[in-house]
Design a protein around this motif. Structure first.
Motif, PDB file in Angstrom:
ATOM      1  N   GLY A  74       0.599  -0.834  -0.026  1.00  9.83           N
ATOM      2  CA  GLY A  74      -0.049  -0.602  -0.877  1.00  9.83           C
ATOM      3  C   GLY A  74       0.786   1.320   0.097  1.00  9.83           C
ATOM      4  O   GLY A  74       0.135   1.942  -0.918  1.00  9.83           O
ATOM      5  N   GLN A  75       1.852   1.177   0.816  1.00 10.10           N
ATOM      6  CA  GLN A  75       2.521   2.382   0.712  1.00 10.10           C
ATOM      7  C   GLN A  75       4.008   2.187  -0.479  1.00 10.10           C
ATOM      8  O   GLN A  75       3.672   3.649  -0.446  1.00 10.10           O
ATOM      9  CB  GLN A  75       3.934   2.232   2.194  1.00 10.10           C
ATOM     10  CG  GLN A  75       4.670   3.693   2.238  1.00 10.10           C
ATOM     11  CD  GLN A  75       5.557   3.288   3.443  1.00 10.10           C
ATOM     12  OE1 GLN A  75       6.147   2.224   3.486  1.00 10.10           O
ATOM     13  NE2 GLN A  75       4.955   3.857   4.670  1.00 10.10           N
ATOM     14  N   PHE A  76       4.391   1.235  -0.737  1.00  9.86           N
ATOM     15  CA  PHE A  76       5.229   1.455  -2.192  1.00  9.86           C
ATOM     16  C   PHE A  76       3.805   2.085  -3.704  1.00  9.86           C
ATOM     17  O   PHE A  76       4.238   3.289  -3.691  1.00  9.86           O
ATOM     18  CB  PHE A  76       5.006  -0.166  -2.466  1.00  9.86           C
ATOM     19  CG  PHE A  76       6.008   0.071  -3.941  1.00  9.86           C
ATOM     20  CD1 PHE A  76       7.413   0.702  -4.023  1.00  9.86           C
ATOM     21  CD2 PHE A  76       5.649  -0.193  -5.226  1.00  9.86           C
ATOM     22  CE1 PHE A  76       7.554  -0.024  -5.213  1.00  9.86           C
ATOM     23  CE2 PHE A  76       5.690  -0.457  -5.962  1.00  9.86           C
ATOM     24  CZ  PHE A  76       7.048   0.103  -6.330  1.00  9.86           C
ATOM     25  N   PHE A  77       2.825   1.349  -3.646  1.00  9.62           N
ATOM     26  CA  PHE A  77       1.764   1.903  -4.574  1.00  9.62           C
ATOM     27  C   PHE A  77       1.572   3.470  -4.781  1.00  9.62           C
ATOM     28  O   PHE A  77       1.796   3.833  -5.626  1.00  9.62           O
ATOM     29  CB  PHE A  77       0.190   0.797  -4.750  1.00  9.62           C
ATOM     30  CG  PHE A  77       0.716  -0.304  -5.380  1.00  9.62           C
ATOM     31  CD1 PHE A  77       2.059  -0.093  -6.999  1.00  9.62           C
ATOM     32  CD2 PHE A  77       1.392  -1.455  -4.164  1.00  9.62           C
ATOM     33  CE1 PHE A  77       2.212  -1.857  -7.272  1.00  9.62           C
ATOM     34  CE2 PHE A  77       1.808  -2.756  -4.964  1.00  9.62           C
ATOM     35  CZ  PHE A  77       1.931  -2.653  -6.351  1.00  9.62           C
ATOM     36  N   ILE A  78       0.607   3.947  -2.976  1.00 10.61           N
ATOM     37  CA  ILE A  78       0.743   5.115  -3.174  1.00 10.61           C
ATOM     38  C   ILE A  78       1.685   6.562  -3.478  1.00 10.61           C
ATOM     39  O   ILE A  78       1.913   7.157  -4.164  1.00 10.61           O
ATOM     40  CB  ILE A  78       0.508   5.249  -1.142  1.00 10.61           C
ATOM     41  CG1 ILE A  78      -0.938   4.388  -1.708  1.00 10.61           C
ATOM     42  CG2 ILE A  78       0.191   7.021  -1.544  1.00 10.61           C
ATOM     43  CD1 ILE A  78      -1.971   4.689  -0.451  1.00 10.61           C
ATOM     44  N   ILE A  79       3.405   6.104  -3.095  1.00 10.44           N
ATOM     45  CA  ILE A  79       4.383   6.732  -3.227  1.00 10.44           C
ATOM     46  C   ILE A  79       4.092   7.265  -4.950  1.00 10.44           C
ATOM     47  O   ILE A  79       4.586   7.841  -5.618  1.00 10.44           O
ATOM     48  CB  ILE A  79       5.962   6.544  -2.409  1.00 10.44           C
ATOM     49  CG1 ILE A  79       4.736   6.250  -1.206  1.00 10.44           C
ATOM     50  CG2 ILE A  79       6.524   6.810  -2.854  1.00 10.44           C
ATOM     51  CD1 ILE A  79       5.237   7.895  -0.795  1.00 10.44           C
ATOM     52  N   PHE A  80       4.384   5.320  -4.835  1.00  8.21           N
ATOM     53  CA  PHE A  80       4.623   5.489  -6.806  1.00  8.21           C
ATOM     54  C   PHE A  80       3.997   6.542  -7.448  1.00  8.21           C
ATOM     55  O   PHE A  80       3.926   7.536  -8.435  1.00  8.21           O
ATOM     56  CB  PHE A  80       4.768   4.112  -7.150  1.00  8.21           C
ATOM     57  CG  PHE A  80       4.567   3.661  -8.698  1.00  8.21           C
ATOM     58  CD1 PHE A  80       5.892   3.693  -9.330  1.00  8.21           C
ATOM     59  CD2 PHE A  80       3.986   3.339  -9.740  1.00  8.21           C
ATOM     60  CE1 PHE A  80       5.963   3.160 -10.393  1.00  8.21           C
ATOM     61  CE2 PHE A  80       4.045   3.518 -10.957  1.00  8.21           C
ATOM     62  CZ  PHE A  80       5.212   3.138 -11.074  1.00  8.21           C
ATOM     63  N   ALA A  81       1.870   6.000  -6.970  1.00  8.40           N
ATOM     64  CA  ALA A  81       1.438   7.234  -7.808  1.00  8.40           C
ATOM     65  C   ALA A  81       1.719   8.891  -7.925  1.00  8.40           C
ATOM     66  O   ALA A  81       1.908   9.763  -8.542  1.00  8.40           O
ATOM     67  CB  ALA A  81       0.064   6.897  -7.386  1.00  8.40           C
ATOM     68  N   MET A  82       1.819   8.740  -6.831  1.00  5.05           N
ATOM     69  CA  MET A  82       2.283  10.368  -5.783  1.00  5.05           C
ATOM     70  C   MET A  82       3.921  11.012  -6.817  1.00  5.05           C
ATOM     71  O   MET A  82       3.491  12.105  -7.401  1.00  5.05           O
ATOM     72  CB  MET A  82       2.293  10.587  -4.528  1.00  5.05           C
ATOM     73  CG  MET A  82       2.217  10.558  -3.498  1.00  5.05           C
ATOM     74  SD  MET A  82       2.590  10.513  -2.290  1.00  5.05           S
ATOM     75  CE  MET A  82       1.642  10.934  -0.879  1.00  5.05           C
ATOM     76  N   PHE A 102       5.136  17.653  -4.111  1.00  2.00           N
ATOM     77  CA  PHE A 102       5.539  16.405  -3.827  1.00  2.00           C
ATOM     78  C   PHE A 102       6.266  16.329  -2.405  1.00  2.00           C
ATOM     79  O   PHE A 102       5.785  14.990  -1.894  1.00  2.00           O
ATOM     80  CB  PHE A 102       6.177  16.196  -5.103  1.00  2.00           C
ATOM     81  CG  PHE A 102       6.778  14.630  -4.921  1.00  2.00           C
ATOM     82  CD1 PHE A 102       6.141  13.803  -5.185  1.00  2.00           C
ATOM     83  CD2 PHE A 102       8.044  14.100  -4.419  1.00  2.00           C
ATOM     84  CE1 PHE A 102       6.966  12.148  -5.137  1.00  2.00           C
ATOM     85  CE2 PHE A 102       8.926  12.915  -4.314  1.00  2.00           C
ATOM     86  CZ  PHE A 102       7.717  11.968  -4.546  1.00  2.00           C
ATOM     87  N   MET A 103       7.419  16.676  -2.416  1.00  3.96           N
ATOM     88  CA  MET A 103       7.815  16.340  -1.108  1.00  3.96           C
ATOM     89  C   MET A 103       7.172  17.021   0.417  1.00  3.96           C
ATOM     90  O   MET A 103       7.364  15.955   1.262  1.00  3.96           O
ATOM     91  CB  MET A 103       8.579  17.309  -0.871  1.00  3.96           C
ATOM     92  CG  MET A 103      10.081  17.132  -1.799  1.00  3.96           C
ATOM     93  SD  MET A 103      11.782  18.395  -1.653  1.00  3.96           S
ATOM     94  CE  MET A 103      10.735  19.667  -1.473  1.00  3.96           C
ATOM     95  N   SER A 104       6.251  17.607   0.732  1.00  3.57           N
ATOM     96  CA  SER A 104       5.395  17.924   1.656  1.00  3.57           C
ATOM     97  C   SER A 104       4.265  16.453   1.511  1.00  3.57           C
ATOM     98  O   SER A 104       4.051  15.514   2.439  1.00  3.57           O
ATOM     99  CB  SER A 104       4.292  19.089   1.441  1.00  3.57           C
ATOM    100  OG  SER A 104       4.838  19.997   1.524  1.00  3.57           O
ATOM    101  N   ALA A 105       3.672  16.102   0.220  1.00  6.49           N
ATOM    102  CA  ALA A 105       2.868  15.146   0.318  1.00  6.49           C
ATOM    103  C   ALA A 105       3.140  13.830   0.665  1.00  6.49           C
ATOM    104  O   ALA A 105       2.869  13.095   2.286  1.00  6.49           O
ATOM    105  CB  ALA A 105       2.040  14.580  -1.382  1.00  6.49           C
ATOM    106  N   THR A 106       4.375  13.493   0.119  1.00  4.96           N
ATOM    107  CA  THR A 106       5.544  12.597   0.443  1.00  4.96           C
ATOM    108  C   THR A 106       5.483  12.207   2.140  1.00  4.96           C
ATOM    109  O   THR A 106       5.285  11.604   3.391  1.00  4.96           O
ATOM    110  CB  THR A 106       6.797  12.184  -0.481  1.00  4.96           C
ATOM    111  OG1 THR A 106       5.857  12.533  -1.937  1.00  4.96           O
ATOM    112  CG2 THR A 106       7.385  10.793   0.232  1.00  4.96           C
ATOM    113  N   LEU A 107       6.147  13.235   2.333  1.00  6.45           N
ATOM    114  CA  LEU A 107       7.138  13.180   3.933  1.00  6.45           C
ATOM    115  C   LEU A 107       5.605  13.269   4.796  1.00  6.45           C
ATOM    116  O   LEU A 107       5.886  12.864   5.656  1.00  6.45           O
ATOM    117  CB  LEU A 107       7.394  14.689   4.638  1.00  6.45           C
ATOM    118  CG  LEU A 107       8.912  14.272   3.084  1.00  6.45           C
ATOM    119  CD1 LEU A 107       9.423  15.597   4.068  1.00  6.45           C
ATOM    120  CD2 LEU A 107      10.272  13.348   4.192  1.00  6.45           C
TER     121      LEU A 107
END
Length: 152
Positions: A74-82, A102-107
């Motif tokens: 789940g974490q991998f695919f959400i980050i990949f989508a981001m 991108f950095m804000s959303a990811t962090l």
């Protein structure tokens, strides 16, 4: 040596080849820095391959899949989508705005403390600005929404 490392090294060589192809399409004066980075990346990957061969001779070969026992799909695919969204919005919003988003959303998604996230974003954007805009004098994409702006 781990079999999974072979895939990583092949991926790194493919990335080097892709960026080499793209870099050779740039004007000669703009090729120096990317070529240095590509050569450095290929050299480090080659050193890793040499270390892998030495480890295979000394210790044998393992699958490497045990390293993925805590993999969170789940974490991998959400980050990949981001990442995909980041690449899609960059031509429109520009490098700086899309990178900050991108950095804000990811962090925040990875639950990094707010003060650490803000500090990391400020430092990274400042380093990119100093390295590319001031030192290398490279114009980063301003985005079509801001084409008439000369600030970025």
């Amino acid at each position: 040596m781990k079999k999974t490392d072979i895939g990583v090294c092949l991926t790194m060589y493919a990335i080097c080849a892709f960026f080499l192809y793209m870099t050779l399409n740039l004007p000669k004066a703009a090729q120096i820095y990317p070529l240095c980075i590509i050569v450095l990346l290929a050299a480090l990957t080659s050193l890793h391959v040499i270390n892998m061969i030495r480890a295979a001779i000394r210790e044998g070969v393992t699958s490497g899949l045990e390293d993925f026992k805590n993999f969170l799909p789940g974490q991998f695919f959400i980050i990949f989508a981001m990442i995909i969204i980041y690449l899609v919005i960059m031509p429109y919003a520009g490098f700086y705005i899309s990178s900050i988003l991108f950095m804000s959303a990811t962090l925040l998604f990875l639950r990094v403390k707010l003060w650490q996230a803000v500090l990391a974003e400020i430092v990274i954007i400042a380093l990119v600005y100093c390295a590319f805009t001031l030192f290398l004098e490279v114009r980063l994409p301003a985005g079509t929404l801001f084409d008439s702006w000369e600030v970025l």
